[in-house]
Scaffold this active site. Structure first.
Site, short mmCIF file in Angstrom:
data_model
loop_
_atom_site.label_atom_id
_atom_site.label_comp_id
_atom_site.label_asym_id
_atom_site.label_seq_id
_atom_site.Cartn_x
_atom_site.Cartn_y
_atom_site.Cartn_z
N ARG A 1 39.87 -47.01 -20.06
CA ARG A 1 40.09 -45.59 -19.83
C ARG A 1 41.52 -45.14 -20.10
O ARG A 1 41.74 -44.20 -20.85
CB ARG A 1 39.71 -45.23 -18.39
CG ARG A 1 39.73 -43.74 -18.10
CD ARG A 1 39.31 -43.45 -16.67
NE ARG A 1 38.00 -43.97 -16.37
CZ ARG A 1 37.43 -43.91 -15.18
NH1 ARG A 1 38.09 -43.35 -14.17
NH2 ARG A 1 36.23 -44.40 -14.97
N HIS B 1 29.86 -42.44 -24.70
CA HIS B 1 30.82 -42.29 -23.59
C HIS B 1 30.15 -41.56 -22.41
O HIS B 1 30.20 -40.33 -22.33
CB HIS B 1 32.02 -41.48 -24.08
CG HIS B 1 33.25 -41.61 -23.23
ND1 HIS B 1 34.01 -42.75 -23.18
CD2 HIS B 1 33.86 -40.73 -22.39
CE1 HIS B 1 35.03 -42.57 -22.36
NE2 HIS B 1 34.96 -41.36 -21.87
N TYR C 1 32.25 -22.15 -28.16
CA TYR C 1 32.85 -21.20 -29.09
C TYR C 1 33.67 -21.89 -30.19
O TYR C 1 33.77 -21.37 -31.30
CB TYR C 1 33.77 -20.23 -28.35
CG TYR C 1 33.06 -19.41 -27.29
CD1 TYR C 1 32.00 -18.57 -27.62
CD2 TYR C 1 33.46 -19.47 -25.97
CE1 TYR C 1 31.35 -17.83 -26.65
CE2 TYR C 1 32.82 -18.73 -24.98
CZ TYR C 1 31.77 -17.92 -25.33
OH TYR C 1 31.13 -17.19 -24.37
#
Length: 740
Positions: free
Chosen positions: A39, A85, A129
């Site tokens: 991570r 993931h 968007y």
């Protein structure tokens, strides 16, 4: 085995007893290793964390190449969390956004379309968007995946494969930098210029014993996407790169803009890396409100796509260098970027590496990828050559091949037996189209056979010579060096300058001299009131609070605040809040720990001396020069033993010192027996045993002592029984000294 027992032979619902500390240690260690390796820390080979690697691979699988169209970021994030993931979509989208921000990444790996945030700290638009695709830099990093350049591993659900590391010829770890916080360790690496990195890497290929100083000659320091000026001496830079730890001093870039009538203003065009412009302006405005920037009249933001901060001086006679020096000292226009090159090595073990070690690890990775890709290509070439040899043999015996195919029930074994073909050659001959039997096709095959033969010889020579392979790596790096130098923004953005000389701002920052009375309440609220001779109790305090210290001084003076922990803090009288309010907590001006109290507050006189005494009866003298502290954290003066605390801080006046213990014993000794120290644990003033010191006074012995206000002056003959040497136990104090 009964039906209630599982296949392992253990009863269902078995509860195993174990020590809590062992269970917690085992689980926390598993969590810590997962955080470190999967991570938070980047891989030294491609400079990526798993989430970034999976993002780039998923975008390649979606065919989001630089020349293709954009796709919604929501589609990319969905593929990443669904296939590779299994984490939250918000964190994955934030990672994608950062890869696309031109002010965060020196070489963006994702090209964004839409609102991806700004240097003001504005967040990106929702992922439904925005759109994205890979950049040319990302394509360089992904090149070689199809050629067996790196290993693949199963995804979390074992339904697909993902690369362990990316194979590309781009030094991403140093070029784009990295930041992350794991369990018990962290990493923080600044971005650098790729052209300079390629040069430094080629130097290591030519001279593996090159020193860090020689590398810094080619790679003089970080290169931030927001530009700015790196004002650090070369020795500090070399030391930081040598150890893998350090910091770099970064300043905003500015210039003077001349106006009509001799007026001028300062224009800031580049700000330090990772500094939000809006917060910078807020900080400058706040410092102006606190009157800590007396040379600055106004600050305006006239930025468009480029940064343009306008700083107006209060007077045109002000030196611009002095004005900027005050801003650098008081605001984030100058900051430090920490370097901590803590990364995962090729073996998955985290370590703090030097610049040379990082570059060498990347070069080893590049060399390994070259070997793997060359072996993969050689295997493909030899397979094709085998097929071509079969085709050419067929052209020499075309009629017989046609007869075998028409007449034999099993033509494949027959052809293998007749012409000595391999199984692969026979298979491809049988799958050959009739149109391929033309004469022109035979000529094309012979040309292809000759070209592949030459390529095979080249690959064999390459794989057989370590020197040839490193020469090939160096040539590839030189080609990419030219390629990145030609890109927009390929030149260095952060200017490297010498460490600036200290600029004296004291004359420009002189404040008007006026009398002040500084009031510090019992609850720790401090303020300055204009004038002297004021009654502290007559001023307003919060309910339940009252005056603790009242110090008369001038607005140009500095005050010293002594804490019970033995630390001295310096306060400027001009910076203290004024007005009719209650002031502000003193802990906002000095980092005084909550568990400590204020022992004394006084003005710092240049030639003054003070006597510090602890509860356990130890002390020493200290001068004003050693009490001054420029930082909020103060300066540790008295090194106290566990359980001890500072009792008093008195001006070194008079000829003698009187100590009174909780055991009711008093001692008077000459003050000349007290040593002068810059800091320390002091010497014994009075032998107290298990008791503690109750009170300390300074006095001129011949003039006597007035112990309490309203009591008569005690002459020297009344004090003579208490005289002794420093460190003695003393005698029982007289009753007039013990009365409350």
């Amino acid at each position: 085995m009964t039906a209630a027992e599982p296949a392992g032979g253990l009863p269902a619902g078995l509860i195993e007893d174990t020590r809590l500390v062992d269970a917690l240690s085992e689980r926390y260690m598993a969590y810590a290793m997962s955080t470190i390796m999967s991570r938070s820390l980047p891989d030294v080979r491609d400079g990526l964390k798993p989430v970034h690697r999976r993002l780039l691979y998923a975008m390649q699988q979606l065919k989001l190449d630089p020349n293709s169209g954009f796709k919604k970021c929501a589609r990319v994030v969905g593929d990443v969390i669904g296939k590779f993931h299994p984490h939250g979509d918000v964190s994955v989208y934030e990672a994608l956004v950062r890869l696309a921000q031109i002010f965060a990444a020196r070489y963006p790996l994702v090209e964004g379309q839409g609102n991806f945030g700004s240097v003001d700290g504005d967040g990106a638009a929702a992922m439904r968007y925005t759109e994205s695709r890979l950049t040319e830099t990302a394509s360089v990093m992904l090149a070689g995946l199809e050629d067996n350049g790196v290993d693949f591993r199963p995804t979390y659900d074992n339904e697909d494969q993902e690369p362990v590391v990316l194979p590309g010829l781009f030094p991403n770890l140093l070029a784009n930098g990295a930041a992350g916080i794991a369990v018990g360790m962290a990493t923080n690496i600044p971005p650098h210029n790729a052209v300079e990195l390629y040069r430094a890497a080629r130097l290591l290929i030519d001279r593996p014993d090159a020193t860090t100083a020689e590398l810094v000659a080619l790679l003089p320091g970080p290169d931030f996407p927001t530009g700015g000026q790196l004002v650090e001496d070369q020795a500090t830079v070399v030391e930081a790169y040598e150890t893998g730890r350090g910091s770099f001093r970064l300043r905003a870039r500015w210039h003077v803009e001349r106006l009509k009538g001799g007026a001028w203003q300062i224009i800031v065009t580049e700000i330090p890396y990772q500094l939000q412009k809006s917060r910078l302006i807020e900080q400058i405005a706040a410092e102006m409100e606190k009157r800590k920037l007396p040379l600055l009249a106004d600050v305006r933001d006239e930025s468009t796509t480029d940064i343009r901060l306008v700083l107006e001086p209060r007077s045109r006679s002000t030196d611009p260098e002095v004005l900027m020096e005050t801003l650098f000292r008081q605001t984030a226009l100058e900051n430090r970027f920490s370097l901590n090159m803590n990364v995962l090595g090729a073996d998955g073990v985290p370590a703090v590496m030097s610049l040379k070690q990082v570059l060498q690890a990347w070069l080893v990775h590049v060399h390994d990828v070259l070997v793997r890709r060359s072996e993969h290509r050689l295997e493909a070439v030899r397979k094709r050559l085998e097929i071509l040899d079969g085709f050419l043999l067929v052209y020499l015996n075309l009629d017989e091949v046609i007869r075998i195919i028409r007449e034999e029930d099993e033509p494949k074994p027959a052809m293998q037996k007749t012409f000595g073909l391999t199984e692969l050659q026979a298979e491809y001959v049988l799958n050959m189209r009739l149109r391929s039997l033309r004469r022109l096709e035979e000529e094309a095959l012979r040309k292809e056979r000759a070209a592949l033969g030459r390529e095979e010889d080249g690959l064999v020579r390459l794989l057989g010579s370590d020197k040839r392979r490193w020469k090939r790596v160096s040539d590839d790096l030189a080609a990419f060096e030219k390629r990145f130098a030609a890109l927009p923004g390929g030149e260095r953005l952060t200017q490297i300058t010498e460490a600036p000389k200290e600029i004296d701002t004291s004359a420009a920052l002189e404040v008007d001299r006026e009398p002040l009375t500084v009031l510090l309440s019992r609850e720790g609220w401090i303020r300055a009131v204009k004038g002297h001779g004021l009654e502290a109790a007559s001023h307003r305090f919060k309910e339940g609070d009252g005056p603790a210290f009242a110090v008369e001084c001038q607005s140009t003076e500095r005050l010293c605040l002594m804490g019970s922990g033995g630390r001295a803090f310096t306060l400027k009288a001009a910076d203290l809040p004024r007005g009719r309010g209650f002031g502000q907590p003193v802990r906002t001006l000095a980092d005084l720990p909550v568990e400590e109290t204020v022992v004394s507050l006084f003005g710092l006189q240049e030639d003054g001396k003070w006597i510090l005494t602890s509860r356990q009866g130890r002390g020493f003298q200290v001068t004003a020069a050693n009490l001054g502290a420029e930082k909020r954290t103060g300066r540790q003066i008295f090194n106290l033993k566990p359980g001890d605390a500072l009792l008093s801080c008195l001006p070194a006046a008079g000829t003698h010192v009187l100590c009174l213990g909780e055991n009711k014993k008093a001692l008077i000794f000459p003050s000349e027996q007290i040593p002068e120290m810059t800091r320390g644990a002091g010497v014994a003033f009075q032998k107290l045993g298990e008791s503690a010191l109750r009170e300390v006074r300074t006095l001129t012995f011949e003039e006597g002592l007035q112990w309490r206000e309203g009591q008569r002056l005690r002459p020297a003959r009344d004090l003579e029984p208490l005289l002794g040497r420093r460190g003695a136990a003393g005698r029982m104090a007289p009753q007039w000294m013990l009365r409350k």
